[in-house]
Design a protein around this motif. Structure first.
Motif, PDB file in Angstrom:
ATOM      1  N   THR A 230       0.817  -1.039   0.000  1.00 34.58           N
ATOM      2  CA  THR A 230      -0.153  -0.061   0.086  1.00 34.58           C
ATOM      3  C   THR A 230       0.822   1.104   0.053  1.00 34.58           C
ATOM      4  O   THR A 230       0.173   2.274  -0.375  1.00 34.58           O
ATOM      5  CB  THR A 230      -1.090  -0.064   1.152  1.00 34.58           C
ATOM      6  N   PHE A 231       2.039   1.134   0.479  1.00 30.63           N
ATOM      7  CA  PHE A 231       2.813   2.188   0.553  1.00 30.63           C
ATOM      8  C   PHE A 231       2.943   3.218  -0.624  1.00 30.63           C
ATOM      9  O   PHE A 231       2.721   4.561  -0.528  1.00 30.63           O
ATOM     10  CB  PHE A 231       4.362   1.962   1.036  1.00 30.63           C
ATOM     11  N   PRO A 232       2.938   2.768  -1.945  1.00 31.95           N
ATOM     12  CA  PRO A 232       3.038   3.569  -3.026  1.00 31.95           C
ATOM     13  C   PRO A 232       1.886   4.188  -3.345  1.00 31.95           C
ATOM     14  O   PRO A 232       1.813   4.972  -4.460  1.00 31.95           O
ATOM     15  CB  PRO A 232       3.629   2.554  -4.263  1.00 31.95           C
ATOM     16  N   ALA A 233       0.680   3.732  -2.828  1.00 32.01           N
ATOM     17  CA  ALA A 233      -0.871   4.278  -3.121  1.00 32.01           C
ATOM     18  C   ALA A 233      -0.884   5.362  -2.338  1.00 32.01           C
ATOM     19  O   ALA A 233      -1.989   6.075  -2.429  1.00 32.01           O
ATOM     20  CB  ALA A 233      -1.783   3.196  -2.966  1.00 32.01           C
ATOM     21  N   VAL A 234       0.123   5.786  -1.494  1.00 34.44           N
ATOM     22  CA  VAL A 234      -0.137   6.880  -0.506  1.00 34.44           C
ATOM     23  C   VAL A 234       0.714   8.097  -0.880  1.00 34.44           C
ATOM     24  O   VAL A 234       1.765   7.934  -1.563  1.00 34.44           O
ATOM     25  CB  VAL A 234       0.257   6.670   1.033  1.00 34.44           C
ATOM     26  N   ARG A 235      -0.049   9.294  -1.085  1.00 30.75           N
ATOM     27  CA  ARG A 235       0.753  10.533  -1.403  1.00 30.75           C
ATOM     28  C   ARG A 235       2.112  10.642  -0.669  1.00 30.75           C
ATOM     29  O   ARG A 235       2.261  10.383   0.514  1.00 30.75           O
ATOM     30  CB  ARG A 235      -0.187  11.711  -1.467  1.00 30.75           C
ATOM     31  N   VAL A 236       2.941  11.628  -1.170  1.00 29.77           N
ATOM     32  CA  VAL A 236       4.307  11.939  -0.432  1.00 29.77           C
ATOM     33  C   VAL A 236       3.698  12.779   0.504  1.00 29.77           C
ATOM     34  O   VAL A 236       2.603  13.681   0.584  1.00 29.77           O
ATOM     35  CB  VAL A 236       4.972  12.521  -1.437  1.00 29.77           C
ATOM     36  N   TYR A 237       4.367  12.344   1.955  1.00 38.13           N
ATOM     37  CA  TYR A 237       3.906  13.295   3.259  1.00 38.13           C
ATOM     38  C   TYR A 237       2.582  12.774   3.680  1.00 38.13           C
ATOM     39  O   TYR A 237       1.916  13.316   4.387  1.00 38.13           O
ATOM     40  CB  TYR A 237       4.081  14.722   3.153  1.00 38.13           C
ATOM     41  N   GLY A 238       2.094  11.652   3.095  1.00 35.15           N
ATOM     42  CA  GLY A 238       0.826  11.021   3.591  1.00 35.15           C
ATOM     43  C   GLY A 238       0.671  10.338   4.795  1.00 35.15           C
ATOM     44  O   GLY A 238       1.550   9.991   5.362  1.00 35.15           O
ATOM     45  N   ASP A 239      -0.124   9.628   5.253  1.00 39.23           N
ATOM     46  CA  ASP A 239      -0.507   8.946   6.308  1.00 39.23           C
ATOM     47  C   ASP A 239      -0.939   7.428   5.731  1.00 39.23           C
ATOM     48  O   ASP A 239      -1.681   7.313   4.956  1.00 39.23           O
ATOM     49  CB  ASP A 239      -1.514   9.503   7.194  1.00 39.23           C
ATOM     50  N   ILE A 240      -0.450   6.563   6.637  1.00 36.37           N
ATOM     51  CA  ILE A 240      -1.010   5.075   6.604  1.00 36.37           C
ATOM     52  C   ILE A 240      -1.118   4.745   8.135  1.00 36.37           C
ATOM     53  O   ILE A 240      -0.333   4.774   8.909  1.00 36.37           O
ATOM     54  CB  ILE A 240      -0.051   4.216   5.777  1.00 36.37           C
ATOM     55  N   VAL A 241      -2.483   3.856   8.299  1.00 35.00           N
ATOM     56  CA  VAL A 241      -2.712   3.482   9.828  1.00 35.00           C
ATOM     57  C   VAL A 241      -3.024   1.918   9.597  1.00 35.00           C
ATOM     58  O   VAL A 241      -3.621   1.642   8.400  1.00 35.00           O
ATOM     59  CB  VAL A 241      -3.873   4.251  10.213  1.00 35.00           C
ATOM     60  N   THR A 242      -2.268   1.274  10.271  1.00 35.22           N
ATOM     61  CA  THR A 242      -2.560  -0.099  10.146  1.00 35.22           C
ATOM     62  C   THR A 242      -3.087  -0.704  11.446  1.00 35.22           C
ATOM     63  O   THR A 242      -2.657  -0.156  12.702  1.00 35.22           O
ATOM     64  CB  THR A 242      -1.316  -0.969   9.937  1.00 35.22           C
TER      65      THR A 242
END
Length: 331
Positions: A230-242
């Motif tokens: 999923t990392f490449p589907a998030v914009r630069v400086y974006g957030d991911i929560v798991t």
């Protein structure tokens, strides 16, 4: 009273209905609750398989989610009275007994009034997923109006609540599903973009949807290898929560290069650490969600119920995968 005891770690067959003493009030803020229903969550099946957080306290009663009627109150209880209908997420981790039972005792500070528009079974399906999605999107991900989010497994227990909470915040939502039935379900919840992950590269689909930038926030409810993917589907400086533990094989390079902020969400932490104020905050979340539910702005999908004596069958169904919504035991 009747309760489902986990006699050892292992297959669903270790869950056995037995007669045990009815619990009694111990603290002045305690409520004695006649349980009407208990929600079943993946944490229950994991603890049954590998053992609870308190292996020296066996047998154990599983089940964090509960809904029922107050039958007695401690001398210091201020906000509840006999006859009140409540719902909560408490116990079931191997220490304090859980809710696969006819009765439980719980501190009044950790419960909320049940949404009046829900049955006890529907209410018992709600607490853990409501708190998890709320904390993940609002507290960890800081989701704001106008932002884009990718929610994995949008038809699942946490996912279907997360879609609705994201829309209530004014966000635009993409979600992954596996079948047309689930696609129709998430569209009804407000999903703006539905991605069939078995047929489509979800990363490319997400990038196409966001004009090549990626989403502001991704919410992983599945775990590895999906987190890394999923990392490449998030914009630069974006957030991911798991909500899952990153594996030792997690590849962090893309996340680092995109300067992502990675957050972990475990709504069980207040219970595990005895953080009273945090548990009170989670009860506040349940009160807010009850209002949204009764206003018709938030729905809980209850897929199937089982009688208490069929807890093992309920675990078998949950572990079969591809569930839409939630499963509940009726006590």
């Amino acid at each position: 009273m009747k309760a489902v005891l986990m006699t050892a770690s292992g297959t669903p067959d270790v869950l056995q209905v037995q007669e045990i003493p009815k619990p009694t009030l111990k603290g002045d803020k305690d409520l004695l609750v006649r349980l009407k229903a208990a929600g079943i969550n993946p944490i229950d099946t994991k603890l049954r398989q590998r053992g609870t957080f308190y292996p020296d306290q066996m047998p154990a009663i599983l089940g964090c989610d509960g809904a029922g009627i107050v039958e007695a109150v401690g001398s210091g209880v201020q906000n509840f009275q006999v006859g009140d209908e409540i719902y909560f997420c408490n116990g079931g981790l191997g220490g304090h007994p859980g809710n696969y039972a006819e009765y439980t005792v719980i501190d009044e500070r950790f419960v909320a009034k049940k949404p009046t528009s829900l049955s006890f079974a529907e209410a018992a399906a709600a607490p853990l997923v409501l708190i998890t999605a709320w904390e993940a999107l609002y507290d960890r991900g800081n989701l704001q109006a106008g932002r884009t989010t990718l929610i994995h497994a949008g038809a699942g227990g946490v996912g279907h609540v997360a879609i609705q909470l994201a829309k209530l915040q004014g966000a635009t939502v993409a979600t992954t599903v596996s079948t047309e039935e689930k696609a129709e379900f998430v569209r009804q919840l407000g999903a703006d973009q539905v991605i069939f992950y078995q047929q489509t590269d979800f990363v490319q689909a997400t990038l196409d949807w966001t004009n090549g930038e990626g989403v502001d926030l991704a919410f992983d409810t599945v775990g590895e290898p999906l987190l890394t993917q999923t990392f490449p589907a998030v914009r630069v400086y974006g957030d991911i929560v798991t909500i899952l533990t990153p594996g030792t094989d997690t590849e962090w390079k893309v996340a680092r290069n995109r300067n992502l902020r990675v957050s972990l969400e475990l709504m069980l932490t207040p219970m595990l650490t005895g953080m009273v104020e945090a548990q009170q905050e989670q009860a506040r979340i349940l009160r807010q969600c009850a209002r949204l539910i009764d206003e018709g702005k938030l729905k809980i999908q209850l897929t199937q119920t089982f009688p208490l004596a069929e807890a093992a069958n309920a675990h078998h169904l949950l572990e079969s995968g591809s569930m839409l919504g939630k499963i509940v035991l009726e006590c």
